[in-house]
Enzyme design. Structure first.
Site, PDB file in Angstrom:
ATOM      1  N   LYS A 108     -14.891  14.811 -18.593  1.00 34.94           N
ATOM      2  CA  LYS A 108     -14.211  15.681 -19.546  1.00 34.94           C
ATOM      3  C   LYS A 108     -13.125  14.866 -20.238  1.00 34.94           C
ATOM      4  O   LYS A 108     -12.268  14.294 -19.563  1.00 34.94           O
ATOM      5  CB  LYS A 108     -13.563  16.834 -18.766  1.00 34.94           C
ATOM      6  CG  LYS A 108     -13.890  18.204 -19.319  1.00 34.94           C
ATOM      7  CD  LYS A 108     -13.303  19.285 -18.444  1.00 34.94           C
ATOM      8  CE  LYS A 108     -12.705  20.375 -19.296  1.00 34.94           C
ATOM      9  NZ  LYS A 108     -12.207  21.488 -18.490  1.00 34.94           N
ATOM     10  N   ARG A 178     -24.051  28.014 -18.871  1.00 30.23           N
ATOM     11  CA  ARG A 178     -23.151  29.159 -19.010  1.00 30.23           C
ATOM     12  C   ARG A 178     -23.899  30.343 -19.601  1.00 30.23           C
ATOM     13  O   ARG A 178     -24.999  30.176 -20.143  1.00 30.23           O
ATOM     14  CB  ARG A 178     -22.023  28.795 -19.995  1.00 30.23           C
ATOM     15  CG  ARG A 178     -21.343  27.501 -19.690  1.00 30.23           C
ATOM     16  CD  ARG A 178     -21.130  26.643 -20.939  1.00 30.23           C
ATOM     17  NE  ARG A 178     -20.793  25.265 -20.559  1.00 30.23           N
ATOM     18  CZ  ARG A 178     -19.565  24.846 -20.317  1.00 30.23           C
ATOM     19  NH1 ARG A 178     -18.562  25.650 -20.503  1.00 30.23           N
ATOM     20  NH2 ARG A 178     -19.348  23.613 -19.916  1.00 30.23           N
ATOM     21  N   ASP A 247     -18.621  31.411 -22.739  1.00 31.75           N
ATOM     22  CA  ASP A 247     -18.926  29.988 -22.547  1.00 31.75           C
ATOM     23  C   ASP A 247     -18.178  29.422 -21.347  1.00 31.75           C
ATOM     24  O   ASP A 247     -18.386  28.264 -20.982  1.00 31.75           O
ATOM     25  CB  ASP A 247     -18.583  29.179 -23.812  1.00 31.75           C
ATOM     26  CG  ASP A 247     -17.157  29.395 -24.272  1.00 31.75           C
ATOM     27  OD1 ASP A 247     -16.764  30.560 -24.477  1.00 31.75           O
ATOM     28  OD2 ASP A 247     -16.412  28.407 -24.410  1.00 31.75           O
ATOM     29  N   ASN A 248     -17.319  30.213 -20.740  1.00 29.22           N
ATOM     30  CA  ASN A 248     -16.604  29.762 -19.550  1.00 29.22           C
ATOM     31  C   ASN A 248     -17.056  30.516 -18.312  1.00 29.22           C
ATOM     32  O   ASN A 248     -16.321  30.623 -17.334  1.00 29.22           O
ATOM     33  CB  ASN A 248     -15.093  29.926 -19.739  1.00 29.22           C
ATOM     34  CG  ASN A 248     -14.555  28.970 -20.792  1.00 29.22           C
ATOM     35  OD1 ASN A 248     -15.166  27.942 -21.077  1.00 29.22           O
ATOM     36  ND2 ASN A 248     -13.420  29.314 -21.371  1.00 29.22           N
ATOM     37  N   ASP A 257     -13.668  26.026 -15.623  1.00 32.70           N
ATOM     38  CA  ASP A 257     -12.689  25.971 -16.704  1.00 32.70           C
ATOM     39  C   ASP A 257     -11.337  26.535 -16.276  1.00 32.70           C
ATOM     40  O   ASP A 257     -11.132  27.742 -16.229  1.00 32.70           O
ATOM     41  CB  ASP A 257     -13.193  26.698 -17.958  1.00 32.70           C
ATOM     42  CG  ASP A 257     -13.485  25.701 -19.058  1.00 32.70           C
ATOM     43  OD1 ASP A 257     -12.622  24.837 -19.286  1.00 32.70           O
ATOM     44  OD2 ASP A 257     -14.559  25.766 -19.672  1.00 32.70           O
TER      45      ASP A 257
HETATM   46  P1  AMP Z   1     -12.560  25.510 -23.719  1.00 33.21           P
HETATM   47  O1  AMP Z   1     -11.302  26.069 -24.246  1.00 33.21           O
HETATM   48  O2  AMP Z   1     -12.355  24.316 -22.829  1.00 33.21           O
HETATM   49  O3  AMP Z   1     -13.435  26.515 -23.078  1.00 33.21           O
HETATM   50  O4  AMP Z   1     -13.343  24.929 -24.984  1.00 33.21           O
HETATM   51  C1  AMP Z   1     -13.884  25.731 -25.979  1.00 33.21           C
HETATM   52  C2  AMP Z   1     -14.669  24.879 -26.953  1.00 33.21           C
HETATM   53  O5  AMP Z   1     -13.821  23.993 -27.657  1.00 33.21           O
HETATM   54  C3  AMP Z   1     -15.735  24.004 -26.312  1.00 33.21           C
HETATM   55  O6  AMP Z   1     -16.838  23.965 -27.174  1.00 33.21           O
HETATM   56  C4  AMP Z   1     -15.053  22.677 -26.219  1.00 33.21           C
HETATM   57  O7  AMP Z   1     -15.972  21.606 -26.158  1.00 33.21           O
HETATM   58  C5  AMP Z   1     -14.234  22.635 -27.502  1.00 33.21           C
HETATM   59  N1  AMP Z   1     -13.061  21.766 -27.393  1.00 33.21           N
HETATM   60  C6  AMP Z   1     -11.931  22.009 -26.722  1.00 33.21           C
HETATM   61  N2  AMP Z   1     -11.065  20.985 -26.824  1.00 33.21           N
HETATM   62  C7  AMP Z   1     -11.674  20.034 -27.572  1.00 33.21           C
HETATM   63  C8  AMP Z   1     -11.291  18.732 -28.032  1.00 33.21           C
HETATM   64  N3  AMP Z   1     -10.124  18.169 -27.729  1.00 33.21           N
HETATM   65  N4  AMP Z   1     -12.189  18.056 -28.794  1.00 33.21           N
HETATM   66  C9  AMP Z   1     -13.373  18.598 -29.105  1.00 33.21           C
HETATM   67  N5  AMP Z   1     -13.786  19.814 -28.699  1.00 33.21           N
HETATM   68  C10 AMP Z   1     -12.954  20.533 -27.942  1.00 33.21           C
HETATM   69 MG    MG Z   2     -14.948  25.947 -21.794  1.00 33.20          MG
END
Ligand code: AMP
Ligand code: MG
Length: 486
Positions: A108, A178, A247-248, A257
């Site tokens: 990650k 997911r 998605d989580n 997550d």
């Molecule tokens: P999350 O908040 O971790 O569940 O992420 C939600 C979405 O945003 C997912 O598709 C992640 O891959 C994308 N995402 C979150 N942070 C980044 C980042 N720094 N660069 C690219 N994609 C991101």
């Molecule tokens: Mg996520």
């Protein structure tokens, strides 16, 4: 070194995009989980920190890896986003562990992917330490969860509101599939994709269903049942996930997550920590309802596979959602019966639990401390610590009398107490301790991070050297807000 066997990479090619991690400037190992590495059958020299830092930063891709970014969609705070996917995560591959379980190994923060949209594909050190701490704590608490294999500092800055030190986290999961992965194909009307994914998930996580009369309905039931059980476990330790977007939510039933997650200090069913959750969608007490909502989204994806006619499919799906509520309620009550030391099931148990929770709420009693102290109150001589947590003593005395009566006269007090202490943790990753570990880590001192991890290794024991970690925050130490920390 890594006995890879990459089944996801063998799925149709539109399920993912191959992508290599982007090298980082100066990787330095923060932590390596050698116990987990052993479990996974990895042969790595725990002493060779440079080598480990190279591997777990993505600078050196191990032989047999097939690095890829998974495609997925998702409802974020109720809004459907058709195009999410691994934007800052790269799946290196899968190994079958020593117990025969297939596990994903994912980096990650290893650089941009075709799903990065406007993001940089990177992770900041703070959220990496946080996920390391909380996922390992969940594991030690006995709750299904993804695991932490490694954390590496990149030696590079990531730019959020301000420059922050960057890091890469290595996550291990039963899989990273997911609810949102199903949504990706369903929202594109790709029935073949949904079916191929469902078959993969059955083979991987629910092999016993392969021969069921209605395997896809059985799959939906099984996922719903695991999620209902999982959320009941969260509730029983005061865990607030914070961002239960579809998605989580895994189909394996593991917690995934740990962005804005937090643990209850004082009990408040409406508690929300996440700064972006302004409306409290993912508040503590909303979690089972949201879990059910997410299962409805999964059911929608599977509808065409559930029955011959749409009406029949909807009827089957609705029955699963009703069953989710029933399983959750049963698991929740069973978990809280255990927390109260109650054996068997009796009328009035639910009221007994709810009455205690109501009094905890009114008294702003610390969730973890209260249940731990209740174990000592099995014998009247030990009830002082428990009663001190409440403001309305006469009301509490009545409750204690009912509770003792329900425990029964002829039971061995010390056996009740030790059973209770086996489910009511003494140590949880308190928000202020996580914050403290992160702040120290940001200035290069990983001592508090290591100490917190050590304290959390055996959370049901009261080890004197970790006594400080049992203490709730002072009012001014309380963390009131958490951030997604992307
Ligand atoms: P999350 O908040 O971790 O569940 O992420 C939600 C979405 O945003 C997912 O598709 C992640 O891959 C994308 N995402 C979150 N942070 C980044 C980042 N720094 N660069 C690219 N994609 C991101
Ligand atoms: Mg996520």
């Amino acid at each position: 070194m890594f006995p890879f066997d990459n089944s996801y990479a063998r799925l149709p090619e539109h399920f993912f995009r191959p992508v290599l991690p982007a090298p980082v400037a100066a990787p330095r190992l923060i932590r390596f989980n050698s116990e987990l590495a052993d479990e996974l059958g990895l042969t790595l020299d725990a002493g060779d920190e440079d080598r480990l830092a190279a591997i777990f930063s993505g600078n050196s891709v191990p032989v047999g890896a097939m690095p890829l970014a998974m495609a997925y969609s998702g409802h974020q705070f109720g809004q459907f986003n058709p195009q999410l996917g691994d934007g800052r995560a790269i799946l290196l591959g899968e190994v079958v562990d020593r117990q025969g379980r297939r596990r994903d190994i994912q980096l990650k923060g290893a650089g941009p992917t075709p799903f990065s949209r406007r993001g940089d594909g990177r992770a900041a050190l703070g959220p990496v330490l946080r996920e390391y701490i909380v996922s390992e704590a969940m594991y030690a608490l006995g709750i299904p969860t993804t695991r932490a294999l490694a954390a590496v500092a990149t030696g590079e800055a990531v730019y959020r509101e301000t420059p922050l030190p960057g890091a890469v986290f290595t996550r291990v999961a039963a899989s990273h599939i997911r609810v949102g992965t199903f949504q990706y194909f369903a929202s594109r009307d790709d029935q073949e994709g949904v079916r191929a994914l469902a078959d993969h998930v059955i083979a991987r996580h629910y092999p016993e269903l392969a021969d069921a009369a209605k395997p896809y309905l059985a799959l939906l039931q099984a996922v719903a049942s695991r999620q209902a059980a999982l959320i009941a476990r969260w509730m029983a330790i005061g865990f607030i996930h914070g961002v239960m977007n579809t998605d989580n939510m895994t189909v394996s039933g593991e917690t995934i997550d740990f962005g804005p997650c937090a643990f209850l200090d004082e009990y408040d069913p409406k508690k929300v920590f996440s700064w972006i959750d302004q409306r409290g969608r993912y508040a503590y007490a909303n979690q089972p309802g949201i879990g059910q909502w997410n299962m409805a989204r999964l059911a929608e994806c599977l509808l065409p596979l559930l029955a011959e006619t749409e009406d029949k499919a909807v009827e089957e799906a609705n029955a699963v959602l009703v069953e989710f509520g029933r399983v959750f309620q049963e698991r929740w009550l069973s978990a809280f019966r255990d927390k109260l030391g109650l054996v068997g099931e009796q009328d009035g148990d639910l009221e007994l639990v709810n009455d205690l929770l109501a009094q905890m709420h009114d008294s702003e009693a610390d969730f973890t401390v209260t249940f731990r102290a209740l174990g000592q109150a099995v014998e009247e001589a030990g009830e002082g610590g428990f009663t001190a947590l409440f403001t309305d003593r006469p009301r509490l005395s009545q409750w204690l009398a009912r509770w003792r009566q329900r425990l029964g006269q002829d039971r061995d007090a010390s056996a009740i107490r030790s059973a209770m202490e086996g489910v009511n943790p003494a140590v949880i990753p308190r928000n202020h301790r996580i914050e403290e570990a992160i702040q120290a880590g940001l200035s290069g001192d990983y001592g508090p991070f290591e100490a917190l991890l050590a304290a959390l290794e055996r959370p049901y024991e009261e080890r004197s050297e970790f006594a400080a970690y049992r203490i709730p925050p002072e009012r001014e130490e309380r963390v009131t807000r958490t951030f997604c920390g992307t």
